[in-house]
Design a protein around this motif. Structure first.
Motif, PDB file in Angstrom:
ATOM      1  N   ARG A  95       1.011  -1.062  -2.771  1.00 20.91           N
ATOM      2  CA  ARG A  95       1.619   0.274  -2.921  1.00 20.91           C
ATOM      3  C   ARG A  95       3.045   0.258  -2.351  1.00 20.91           C
ATOM      4  O   ARG A  95       3.964   0.848  -2.914  1.00 20.91           O
ATOM      5  CB  ARG A  95       0.759   1.341  -2.225  1.00 20.91           C
ATOM      6  N   HIS A  96       3.213  -0.441  -1.249  1.00 11.68           N
ATOM      7  CA  HIS A  96       4.539  -0.522  -0.625  1.00 11.68           C
ATOM      8  C   HIS A  96       5.532  -1.237  -1.546  1.00 11.68           C
ATOM      9  O   HIS A  96       6.689  -0.821  -1.666  1.00 11.68           O
ATOM     10  CB  HIS A  96       4.416  -1.260   0.714  1.00 11.68           C
ATOM     11  N   LEU A  97       5.078  -2.279  -2.202  1.00 12.37           N
ATOM     12  CA  LEU A  97       5.961  -3.010  -3.134  1.00 12.37           C
ATOM     13  C   LEU A  97       6.398  -2.115  -4.287  1.00 12.37           C
ATOM     14  O   LEU A  97       7.566  -2.121  -4.686  1.00 12.37           O
ATOM     15  CB  LEU A  97       5.243  -4.258  -3.671  1.00 12.37           C
ATOM     16  N   VAL A  98       5.457  -1.343  -4.808  1.00 10.32           N
ATOM     17  CA  VAL A  98       5.775  -0.446  -5.924  1.00 10.32           C
ATOM     18  C   VAL A  98       6.840   0.564  -5.481  1.00 10.32           C
ATOM     19  O   VAL A  98       7.828   0.798  -6.184  1.00 10.32           O
ATOM     20  CB  VAL A  98       4.494   0.274  -6.426  1.00 10.32           C
ATOM     21  N   GLU A  99       6.633   1.125  -4.285  1.00 12.10           N
ATOM     22  CA  GLU A  99       7.603   2.120  -3.784  1.00 12.10           C
ATOM     23  C   GLU A  99       8.971   1.480  -3.557  1.00 12.10           C
ATOM     24  O   GLU A  99      10.007   2.054  -3.883  1.00 12.10           O
ATOM     25  CB  GLU A  99       7.089   2.743  -2.466  1.00 12.10           C
ATOM     26  N   MET A 100       8.975   0.298  -2.978  1.00 14.67           N
ATOM     27  CA  MET A 100      10.244  -0.398  -2.709  1.00 14.67           C
ATOM     28  C   MET A 100      10.983  -0.680  -4.022  1.00 14.67           C
ATOM     29  O   MET A 100      12.200  -0.504  -4.123  1.00 14.67           O
ATOM     30  CB  MET A 100       9.965  -1.711  -1.961  1.00 14.67           C
ATOM     31  N   ALA A 101      10.235  -1.095  -5.038  1.00 12.14           N
ATOM     32  CA  ALA A 101      10.856  -1.400  -6.336  1.00 12.14           C
ATOM     33  C   ALA A 101      11.477  -0.150  -6.962  1.00 12.14           C
ATOM     34  O   ALA A 101      12.504  -0.231  -7.632  1.00 12.14           O
ATOM     35  CB  ALA A 101       9.826  -2.027  -7.273  1.00 12.14           C
ATOM     36  N   LYS A 102      10.851   0.999  -6.715  1.00  8.16           N
ATOM     37  CA  LYS A 102      11.426   2.250  -7.245  1.00  8.16           C
ATOM     38  C   LYS A 102      12.763   2.536  -6.566  1.00  8.16           C
ATOM     39  O   LYS A 102      13.704   3.008  -7.192  1.00  8.16           O
ATOM     40  CB  LYS A 102      10.474   3.424  -6.966  1.00  8.16           C
ATOM     41  N   ARG A 103      12.830   2.234  -5.258  1.00 13.49           N
ATOM     42  CA  ARG A 103      14.048   2.557  -4.501  1.00 13.49           C
ATOM     43  C   ARG A 103      15.160   1.531  -4.708  1.00 13.49           C
ATOM     44  O   ARG A 103      16.329   1.860  -4.632  1.00 13.49           O
ATOM     45  CB  ARG A 103      13.726   2.618  -2.992  1.00 13.49           C
ATOM     46  N   VAL A 104      14.761   0.261  -4.951  1.00 14.34           N
ATOM     47  CA  VAL A 104      15.754  -0.821  -5.013  1.00 14.34           C
ATOM     48  C   VAL A 104      15.613  -1.536  -6.367  1.00 14.34           C
ATOM     49  O   VAL A 104      14.750  -2.399  -6.536  1.00 14.34           O
ATOM     50  CB  VAL A 104      15.540  -1.825  -3.842  1.00 14.34           C
TER      51      VAL A 104
END
Ligand SMILES: NC(=O)c1ccc[n+]([C@@H]2O[C@H](COP(=O)([O-])OP(=O)(O)OC[C@H]3O[C@@H](n4cnc5c(N)ncnc54)[C@H](OP(=O)(O)O)[C@@H]3O)[C@@H](O)[C@H]2O)c1
Length: 307
Positions: free
Chosen positions: A127-136
């Protein structure tokens, strides 16, 4: 072909040992290669350091530790897995744009894997990777899904006792599971570093040595050990009930073990369903029977020989 600059985390562990050695074998194809560790653990890596591995000393959660690298391969074990979100934050702040989380097993985006307690920290990381990819937008991550390691197929948790020659399974003999030898896992991982990025920020490689029914696996073991096993097949629901009973008593280890047994026995769950990506690699994986022969050949006492 780009030449990645790779930082390894969890290199002293089971997976880490094989992946570090495979990276070192491919050193000339990598711009930079290093292990991230701390001063207290440095001596663990003196042998590989003497053979050319760079060692970076620093905390896992500081961007300073990741400066100069574009790719991080994280191989932390179950007890340290919860540190991955902080590692991802630090790595991305330092400019890392490719992250391999500690996965190396089943596809946990499906069925019972989504809620199984055993995979909780891997799910949090996803879930953290998905969120990070949305931001960066320039950040990418890769899942290497290999099924079980062939060398772990006979672990007691899956029901085999290779001393007492018994096999106890919460399911039926035709239940299949994918297995891949750890040496092949490390080869697929390193070769994937040189494959093109995916058009999406998430990339997956589903690479499997073979799919085997548990009844056939125990037949192989009988042939190799030249001994007959006592097979016991229990209802899969019994493992589900035992996991719930352990949870009620606060027995976390029992809950984890039985929840995994329940998942293994569930005919709806195949660790890594097809399609697989083996054809993207020029690697001929070792078959399970050969892996098991090697396992018994290399075994010292009841321990798996890592070297
Ligand atoms: N598919 C399969 O059958 C299978 C089998 C085994 C593992 N796996 C997966 O492979 C991955 C790696 O597992 P592994 O068995 O190689 O792990 P491991 O040997 O248990 O641990 C790997 C490394 O994690 C670090 N570590 C462990 N506990 C720590 C703690 N409390 N604090 C800080 N660091 C800690 C250590 O790094 P340092 O060496 O840097 O100190 C350790 O060497 C996991 O995702 C696991 O689920 C899959």
């Amino acid at each position: 072909m780009s030449s990645p600059s790779v930082l390894l985390i969890g290199s002293g562990g089971y997976v880490g040992h094989f992946v570090s050695e495979q990276c070192l074998r491919n050193r000339s194809r990598l711009r930079r290669l290093a292990i991230l560790t701390t001063e207290e653990k440095r001596s663990k890596f003196s042998d590989i350091e003497a053979r050319g591995m760079e060692i970076v000393l620093g905390p896992f959660d500081s961007p300073e530790s990741f400066k100069g690298f574009d790719t991080v391969i994280c191989m932390l074990g179950n007890h340290a897995m919860k540190r991955q979100p902080a590692i991802i934050d630090a790595a991305v702040s330092a400019g890392v744009n490719e992250f391999y989380p500690s996965e190396f097993g089943s596809d946990i985006s499906q069925g019972g894997y989504l809620t199984n307690r055993y995979f909780r920290d891997k799910q949090v990381t996803r879930r953290h990777l998905v969120e990070m990819a949305k931001r960066v937008p320039e950040f990418n991550y890769t899942y290497l899904l290999t099924g079980g390691f062939a060398e772990f197929a006979l672990e007691p948790i899956f029901g085999t006792d290779i001393e007492k020659h018994t096999f106890t399974f919460y399911g039926t003999p035709d239940k299949q599971e994918p297995f891949t030898a750890i040496r092949d896992v490390s080869k697929y991982l390193v070769e994937s570093l040189f494959l093109p990025k995916s058009p999406t920020q998430e990339r997956q490689f589903r690479v499997i040595g073979g799919l085997y029914a548990w009844g056939d696996i125990i037949d192989m073991v009988e042939r190799i050990q030249e001994v007959k096993y006592t097979h016991t097949y229990l209802p899969q629901q019994a493992a589900v009930d035992a996991a719930a009973e352990c949870a009620k008593k606060g027995d976390v280890d029992g809950e984890l073990a039985f929840s995994l047994k329940a998942l293994m026995g569930d005919t709806k769950e195949i660790g890594v369903p097809k399609p697989w990506d083996n054809d993207k690699f020029d690697i001929e994986p070792e078959g399970l029977e050969d892996s098991l022969k090697r396992f018994f050949g290399e075994r010292k006492g009841s321990k798996i020989c890592l070297l």
